[in-house]
Design an enzyme around this catalytic site. Sequence first.
Site: not given
Length: 228
Positions: A119-121
Amino acid sequence: MKYITIKELFDLKETMAAEIFEGKTYPWEVLPLIKDYIPRLGAALSPEEYDHPEENVWIARDAVVYPTVSIAGPCIIGKGAEIRQCAFIRGNVIVGEHAVVGNSTELKNVILFNRVQVPHYNYVGDSILGFRAHMGAGSITSNVKSDKTPVKVKGQGEVLETGLKKFGAMLGDCVEVGCGSILNPGSVIGPHTNIYPLSSVRGVIPPNHIYKNAGEIVEKTLYENGTL
């Protein structure tokens, strides 16, 4: 070598791509097959449930795809999936049902089982992530060795040749990868294992363990029994 077969790592009921694993022993055997498999799978999807906006791209009608997402085929995005702002899907990608692909995450030649979260980077390349696997913010798969030689899987004192120059990681069902971790080429992580944040992982990590560092990999049951 234990803990590295398809049967040991994944519940194949939790992916639309179960067929690609048939007749295979090790999950990385399917990595070279994903590109040609997606058009066949996509052609069999219901047009009532999936849009087909361009050649070799199928997106479930109830999936949420933000306007700044870049999608290159072949690609299938499953039912209820969420593809967030600025995600980059480079092709040869199957995103499972209710999976989350986050802000600025990049995917290339991967299968995400149902309910996976990157979900993030995150960067996920030449990898397979099992049911409910989760990669914390900034964690990545490294899919090419620095000397560009074929990737080997190492564990339990054994070395297994894969013949693949590009092979990131195989994450079993319900694996949790801590923020900022690097999964080095050929990493295989057993189901229900947790990786501490900022780890550099390589080789085979058994199921139901906690990876603190290369010299400290402990069974979860030890925590449950209050011995650690």
